[in-house]
Design a protein around this motif. Structure first.
Motif, PDB file in Angstrom:
ATOM      1  N   GLU A 182       0.748  -1.254   0.170  1.00 34.03           N
ATOM      2  CA  GLU A 182       0.196  -0.293  -0.662  1.00 34.03           C
ATOM      3  C   GLU A 182       0.903   1.489   0.304  1.00 34.03           C
ATOM      4  O   GLU A 182       1.718   0.943   0.927  1.00 34.03           O
ATOM      5  N   VAL A 183       0.609   1.963  -0.600  1.00 34.28           N
ATOM      6  CA  VAL A 183       1.138   3.386  -1.093  1.00 34.28           C
ATOM      7  C   VAL A 183       0.508   4.248  -0.522  1.00 34.28           C
ATOM      8  O   VAL A 183      -0.440   4.760  -1.514  1.00 34.28           O
ATOM      9  N   GLN A 211       0.717  -1.722  -5.141  1.00 39.43           N
ATOM     10  CA  GLN A 211       1.633  -1.627  -6.069  1.00 39.43           C
ATOM     11  C   GLN A 211       2.351  -2.616  -6.075  1.00 39.43           C
ATOM     12  O   GLN A 211       2.173  -3.267  -5.027  1.00 39.43           O
ATOM     13  N   PRO A 212       2.229  -3.080  -7.316  1.00 43.64           N
ATOM     14  CA  PRO A 212       2.818  -4.817  -6.877  1.00 43.64           C
ATOM     15  C   PRO A 212       4.582  -4.475  -6.616  1.00 43.64           C
ATOM     16  O   PRO A 212       5.232  -3.521  -7.251  1.00 43.64           O
ATOM     17  N   VAL A 213       5.193  -5.703  -5.776  1.00 43.86           N
ATOM     18  CA  VAL A 213       6.416  -5.560  -5.689  1.00 43.86           C
ATOM     19  C   VAL A 213       7.344  -6.831  -5.747  1.00 43.86           C
ATOM     20  O   VAL A 213       8.208  -6.861  -5.810  1.00 43.86           O
TER      21      VAL A 213
END
Length: 56
Positions: free
Chosen positions: A32-33, A42-44
């Motif tokens: 979460e950003v 965002q995929p990490v």
């Protein structure tokens, strides 16, 4: 798969333990950003899961 294990290492380990992969599943991992007071995901990374059958 174990952490820091390559796919080839995982498949070799499965074979040594007497299993044969029948299906591969990939699941994305998000973080979460907070951007402009809105939460964005965002995929990490990704998690790879193998379904396997026991060899006889």
């Amino acid at each position: 798969m174990l952490a820091n294990e390559t796919i080839a290492d995982c498949l070799t380990r499965m074979e040594n333990e007497g299993y044969r992969p029948v299906r591969r599943i990939e699941k994305p991992i998000f973080k979460e950003v907070l951007k402009n007071n809105q939460t964005e995901y965002q995929p990490v990374s990704r998690k790879i899961i193998f379904d396997a059958l026991k060899l006889e």
